[in-house]
Motif scaffolding. Structure first.
Motif, PDB file in Angstrom:
ATOM      1  N   VAL A 164     -11.996   7.621 -14.493  1.00  0.00           N
ATOM      2  CA  VAL A 164     -10.653   6.558 -14.691  1.00  0.00           C
ATOM      3  C   VAL A 164      -9.793   6.926 -13.222  1.00  0.00           C
ATOM      4  O   VAL A 164      -9.464   7.946 -13.050  1.00  0.00           O
ATOM      5  CB  VAL A 164      -9.998   6.917 -15.904  1.00  0.00           C
ATOM      6  CG1 VAL A 164      -8.692   5.999 -15.930  1.00  0.00           C
ATOM      7  CG2 VAL A 164     -10.757   6.509 -17.265  1.00  0.00           C
ATOM      8  N   CYS A 165      -9.730   5.934 -12.298  1.00  0.00           N
ATOM      9  CA  CYS A 165      -9.069   6.009 -11.351  1.00  0.00           C
ATOM     10  C   CYS A 165      -7.532   6.115 -11.775  1.00  0.00           C
ATOM     11  O   CYS A 165      -7.087   5.460 -12.476  1.00  0.00           O
ATOM     12  CB  CYS A 165      -9.239   4.857 -10.465  1.00  0.00           C
ATOM     13  SG  CYS A 165      -8.179   4.705  -8.942  1.00  0.00           S
ATOM     14  N   PRO A 166      -6.700   7.226 -11.119  1.00  0.00           N
ATOM     15  CA  PRO A 166      -5.413   7.530 -11.351  1.00  0.00           C
ATOM     16  C   PRO A 166      -4.516   6.137 -11.253  1.00  0.00           C
ATOM     17  O   PRO A 166      -3.368   6.449 -11.951  1.00  0.00           O
ATOM     18  CB  PRO A 166      -5.102   8.716 -10.719  1.00  0.00           C
ATOM     19  CG  PRO A 166      -6.310   9.495 -10.255  1.00  0.00           C
ATOM     20  CD  PRO A 166      -7.271   8.164 -10.151  1.00  0.00           C
ATOM     21  N   HIS A 167      -4.981   5.382 -10.276  1.00  0.00           N
ATOM     22  CA  HIS A 167      -4.189   4.344  -9.867  1.00  0.00           C
ATOM     23  C   HIS A 167      -4.105   3.388 -11.045  1.00  0.00           C
ATOM     24  O   HIS A 167      -2.962   3.305 -12.085  1.00  0.00           O
ATOM     25  CB  HIS A 167      -4.806   3.399  -8.875  1.00  0.00           C
ATOM     26  CG  HIS A 167      -3.733   2.271  -8.538  1.00  0.00           C
ATOM     27  ND1 HIS A 167      -4.415   1.197  -8.056  1.00  0.00           N
ATOM     28  CD2 HIS A 167      -2.319   2.163  -8.467  1.00  0.00           C
ATOM     29  CE1 HIS A 167      -3.351   0.179  -7.908  1.00  0.00           C
ATOM     30  NE2 HIS A 167      -2.059   0.903  -7.941  1.00  0.00           N
ATOM     31  N   LEU A 168      -5.112   2.380 -11.632  1.00  0.00           N
ATOM     32  CA  LEU A 168      -5.146   1.360 -12.517  1.00  0.00           C
ATOM     33  C   LEU A 168      -6.299   1.505 -13.388  1.00  0.00           C
ATOM     34  O   LEU A 168      -6.714   0.798 -14.207  1.00  0.00           O
ATOM     35  CB  LEU A 168      -4.734   0.187 -11.869  1.00  0.00           C
ATOM     36  CG  LEU A 168      -3.476  -0.171 -11.450  1.00  0.00           C
ATOM     37  CD1 LEU A 168      -3.333  -1.558 -10.994  1.00  0.00           C
ATOM     38  CD2 LEU A 168      -2.471   0.099 -12.604  1.00  0.00           C
ATOM     39  N   GLY A 169      -7.055   2.596 -13.204  1.00  0.00           N
ATOM     40  CA  GLY A 169      -8.012   2.656 -14.257  1.00  0.00           C
ATOM     41  C   GLY A 169      -9.459   2.260 -14.071  1.00  0.00           C
ATOM     42  O   GLY A 169     -10.375   2.483 -14.796  1.00  0.00           O
ATOM     43  N   CYS A 170      -9.722   1.640 -12.839  1.00  0.00           N
ATOM     44  CA  CYS A 170     -11.220   1.339 -12.345  1.00  0.00           C
ATOM     45  C   CYS A 170     -12.093   2.533 -12.249  1.00  0.00           C
ATOM     46  O   CYS A 170     -11.425   3.556 -12.221  1.00  0.00           O
ATOM     47  CB  CYS A 170     -11.046   0.465 -11.230  1.00  0.00           C
ATOM     48  SG  CYS A 170     -10.184  -1.039 -11.406  1.00  0.00           S
ATOM     49  N   ARG A 171     -13.305   2.389 -12.027  1.00  0.00           N
ATOM     50  CA  ARG A 171     -14.109   3.570 -11.830  1.00  0.00           C
ATOM     51  C   ARG A 171     -14.547   3.586 -10.398  1.00  0.00           C
ATOM     52  O   ARG A 171     -15.327   2.832  -9.808  1.00  0.00           O
ATOM     53  CB  ARG A 171     -15.449   3.388 -12.503  1.00  0.00           C
ATOM     54  CG  ARG A 171     -16.326   4.694 -12.721  1.00  0.00           C
ATOM     55  CD  ARG A 171     -17.525   4.333 -13.568  1.00  0.00           C
ATOM     56  NE  ARG A 171     -18.708   4.019 -12.746  1.00  0.00           N
ATOM     57  CZ  ARG A 171     -19.873   3.902 -13.360  1.00  0.00           C
ATOM     58  NH1 ARG A 171     -19.827   3.637 -14.441  1.00  0.00           N
ATOM     59  NH2 ARG A 171     -20.848   3.710 -12.488  1.00  0.00           N
ATOM     60  N   HIS A 190     -14.952   5.972  -3.636  1.00  0.00           N
ATOM     61  CA  HIS A 190     -14.286   4.665  -3.134  1.00  0.00           C
ATOM     62  C   HIS A 190     -13.948   3.747  -4.420  1.00  0.00           C
ATOM     63  O   HIS A 190     -14.853   3.584  -5.154  1.00  0.00           O
ATOM     64  CB  HIS A 190     -14.994   3.868  -2.262  1.00  0.00           C
ATOM     65  CG  HIS A 190     -15.490   4.496  -1.155  1.00  0.00           C
ATOM     66  ND1 HIS A 190     -15.058   3.871   0.238  1.00  0.00           N
ATOM     67  CD2 HIS A 190     -15.888   5.490  -0.745  1.00  0.00           C
ATOM     68  CE1 HIS A 190     -15.489   4.521   1.296  1.00  0.00           C
ATOM     69  NE2 HIS A 190     -15.969   5.633   0.803  1.00  0.00           N
ATOM     70  N   CYS A 191     -12.702   3.595  -4.683  1.00  0.00           N
ATOM     71  CA  CYS A 191     -12.422   2.819  -6.013  1.00  0.00           C
ATOM     72  C   CYS A 191     -12.676   1.416  -5.565  1.00  0.00           C
ATOM     73  O   CYS A 191     -11.792   0.767  -4.505  1.00  0.00           O
ATOM     74  CB  CYS A 191     -10.953   3.088  -6.361  1.00  0.00           C
ATOM     75  SG  CYS A 191     -10.716   2.143  -7.859  1.00  0.00           S
ATOM     76  N   PRO A 192     -13.252   0.403  -6.227  1.00  0.00           N
ATOM     77  CA  PRO A 192     -13.547  -0.808  -5.745  1.00  0.00           C
ATOM     78  C   PRO A 192     -12.500  -1.911  -6.013  1.00  0.00           C
ATOM     79  O   PRO A 192     -12.347  -2.985  -5.475  1.00  0.00           O
ATOM     80  CB  PRO A 192     -14.682  -1.309  -6.554  1.00  0.00           C
ATOM     81  CG  PRO A 192     -14.712  -0.424  -7.928  1.00  0.00           C
ATOM     82  CD  PRO A 192     -14.089   0.843  -7.404  1.00  0.00           C
ATOM     83  N   CYS A 193     -11.491  -1.568  -6.875  1.00  0.00           N
ATOM     84  CA  CYS A 193     -10.008  -2.392  -7.390  1.00  0.00           C
ATOM     85  C   CYS A 193      -9.206  -2.435  -6.192  1.00  0.00           C
ATOM     86  O   CYS A 193      -8.720  -3.485  -5.850  1.00  0.00           O
ATOM     87  CB  CYS A 193      -9.635  -1.909  -8.644  1.00  0.00           C
ATOM     88  SG  CYS A 193     -11.065  -1.935 -10.114  1.00  0.00           S
ATOM     89  N   HIS A 194      -8.607  -1.522  -5.794  1.00  0.00           N
ATOM     90  CA  HIS A 194      -7.868  -1.320  -4.611  1.00  0.00           C
ATOM     91  C   HIS A 194      -7.864  -0.514  -3.572  1.00  0.00           C
ATOM     92  O   HIS A 194      -6.878   0.145  -2.778  1.00  0.00           O
ATOM     93  CB  HIS A 194      -6.200  -1.055  -5.502  1.00  0.00           C
ATOM     94  CG  HIS A 194      -6.028  -1.786  -6.725  1.00  0.00           C
ATOM     95  ND1 HIS A 194      -6.125  -1.345  -7.779  1.00  0.00           N
ATOM     96  CD2 HIS A 194      -5.804  -3.332  -7.008  1.00  0.00           C
ATOM     97  CE1 HIS A 194      -6.146  -2.423  -8.877  1.00  0.00           C
ATOM     98  NE2 HIS A 194      -5.793  -3.520  -8.131  1.00  0.00           N
ATOM     99  N   GLN A 195      -9.188  -0.053  -3.511  1.00  0.00           N
ATOM    100  CA  GLN A 195      -9.441   0.832  -2.370  1.00  0.00           C
ATOM    101  C   GLN A 195      -8.849   2.267  -2.196  1.00  0.00           C
ATOM    102  O   GLN A 195      -8.581   2.780  -1.032  1.00  0.00           O
ATOM    103  CB  GLN A 195      -9.264   0.192  -0.853  1.00  0.00           C
ATOM    104  CG  GLN A 195     -10.294  -0.912  -0.809  1.00  0.00           C
ATOM    105  CD  GLN A 195     -10.259  -2.123  -1.599  1.00  0.00           C
ATOM    106  OE1 GLN A 195      -9.090  -2.586  -1.797  1.00  0.00           O
ATOM    107  NE2 GLN A 195     -11.159  -2.598  -2.312  1.00  0.00           N
ATOM    108  N   SER A 196      -8.456   2.779  -3.507  1.00  0.00           N
ATOM    109  CA  SER A 196      -8.131   4.069  -3.352  1.00  0.00           C
ATOM    110  C   SER A 196      -9.407   5.150  -2.923  1.00  0.00           C
ATOM    111  O   SER A 196     -10.413   4.681  -3.344  1.00  0.00           O
ATOM    112  CB  SER A 196      -7.496   4.866  -4.469  1.00  0.00           C
ATOM    113  OG  SER A 196      -5.849   4.352  -4.554  1.00  0.00           O
ATOM    114  N   ARG A 197      -9.164   6.036  -2.344  1.00  0.00           N
ATOM    115  CA  ARG A 197     -10.228   6.896  -1.847  1.00  0.00           C
ATOM    116  C   ARG A 197      -9.932   8.416  -2.059  1.00  0.00           C
ATOM    117  O   ARG A 197      -8.849   8.839  -2.055  1.00  0.00           O
ATOM    118  CB  ARG A 197     -10.546   6.925  -0.252  1.00  0.00           C
ATOM    119  CG  ARG A 197     -11.440   5.496  -0.246  1.00  0.00           C
ATOM    120  CD  ARG A 197     -12.026   5.422   1.218  1.00  0.00           C
ATOM    121  NE  ARG A 197     -11.053   4.913   2.022  1.00  0.00           N
ATOM    122  CZ  ARG A 197     -11.112   4.726   3.496  1.00  0.00           C
ATOM    123  NH1 ARG A 197     -11.988   5.460   3.883  1.00  0.00           N
ATOM    124  NH2 ARG A 197     -10.289   4.143   4.182  1.00  0.00           N
TER     125      ARG A 197
HETATM  126 FE1  FES Z   1      -8.283   2.557  -8.385  1.00  0.00          FE
HETATM  127 FE2  FES Z   1      -6.420   0.583  -8.198  1.00  0.00          FE
HETATM  128  S1  FES Z   1      -7.662   1.232  -9.938  1.00  0.00           S
HETATM  129  S2  FES Z   1      -7.283   2.080  -6.747  1.00  0.00           S
END
Ligand code: FES
Length: 213
Positions: A124-131, A142-149
Motif C-alpha cells: 500500500v503506497c503511503p500516499h493514497l494506497g495504490c500499489r 514507482h507508484c503509478p498513481c501519483h509517481q511517488s518513488r
Molecule cells: Fe502512490 Fe499517490 S498513491 S503516489
C-alpha cells in the motif's frame, strides 16, 4: 331537489379515483422497504464475517525460503535484492544485503529487517494506497498513481520530484525459522520512516536516472 343534487355530487366524488397512496399501498411499500433493509443488513453482516475470515487467514503468511522465492520468480534478480511480490501477503519481500545465500533465522517485530537481512514491505503506497511497482531498470519502486518513488528497500527520497508520499513504505513484522522459511506477520505493521535526501546515507540511488518512464 338540492338534497338530490348533493347526493349525486357525493356519489360522483366517491366514484372518482383517489390521488396519493391508499393505506394498502402504503402498507405494502413499508413492508417492501423493511424487507430490503433487512436483506441489506444480512448481506452486510455476511460480507463482514467473510472479510474477517479472509483477513485472519492472511494474518500470517508463510512465504518460503529464499530458494523458493527465487525459483518462483525465475528471471527476476531476486538474489541481487530486487523486490519480489508475494500476493498472499500483499507485500514485497526484498533482501537488504544481496550477499547472503539464505534467509537468516530469527524474528523482527519492527519490520526493519536489519537483523534478518530482509524486509517485507506493504503493497500500500503511503500516499493514497495504490500499489507501487518495482522497476527493473532503476531498481526503485514507482507508484503509478501519483509517481511517488521509493528505493528498492522502500525508502522515500526527499523532494517533490520523487512524488507526494510523505513517508517511506510500511513494513510488516517477519520471522524466519530454522529451515530458513520466512513468515510475514500481517498483524504487525510499522509505518515507514520519513523521506531521506538522495545522496544521504539510508537511501539507495537508482541504477539509472530515467528508469521505467
Ligand atoms: Fe502512490 Fe499517490 S498513491 S503516489
Amino acid at each position: 331537489m338540492a338534497m338530490r343534487d348533493n347526493a349525486a355530487v357525493l356519489a360522483a366524488r366517491r366514484a372518482q379515483a383517489t390521488g396519493g397512496l391508499s393505506r394498502r399501498a402504503l402498507l405494502r411499500r413499508s413492508l417492501g422497504l423493511g424487507l430490503s433493509l433487512w436483506l441489506a443488513e444480512v448481506g452486510a453482516g455476511t460480507l463482514s464475517v467473510l472479510w474477517a475470515a479472509g483477513a485472519s487467514s492472511l494474518a500470517s503468511v508463510r512465504v518460503g525460503t529464499l530458494d523458493d522465492l527465487a525459483a518462483l520468480n525465475a528471471g527476476l534478480p531476486v538474489r541481487e535484492g530486487f523486490p519480489v511480490y508475494v500476493a498472499d501477503a500483499r507485500a514485497f519481500v526484498v533482501l537488504i544485503d544481496p550477499a547472503i545465500a539464505a534467509f537468516l533465522p530469527g524474528s523482527d517485530p519492527t519490520g526493519d529487517g536489519t537483523a534478518l537481512n530482509m524486509r517485507a514491505l506493504s503493497q500500500v503506497c503511503p500516499h493514497l494506497g495504490c500499489r507501487p511497482n518495482p522497476c527493473l531498470e532503476d531498481r526503485w519502486f514507482h507508484c503509478p498513481c501519483h509517481q511517488s518513488r521509493y528505493d528498492r528497500l522502500g525508502i522515500k527520497p526527499r523532494g517533490v520530484q520523487y512524488g507526494p508520499a510523505d513517508r517511506s513504505m510500511d513494513r510488516y513484522a517477519i520471522s524466519v525459522d530454522g529451515d530458513g522459511v520466512l513468515t510475514i506477520d500481517r498483524t504487525h505493521i510499522t509505518l515507514g520512516p520519513l523521506p531521506i535526501a538522495l545522496g544521504q546515507q539510508g537511501v539507495i540511488p537508482p541504477l539509472v536516472t530515467e528508469g521505467c518512464q
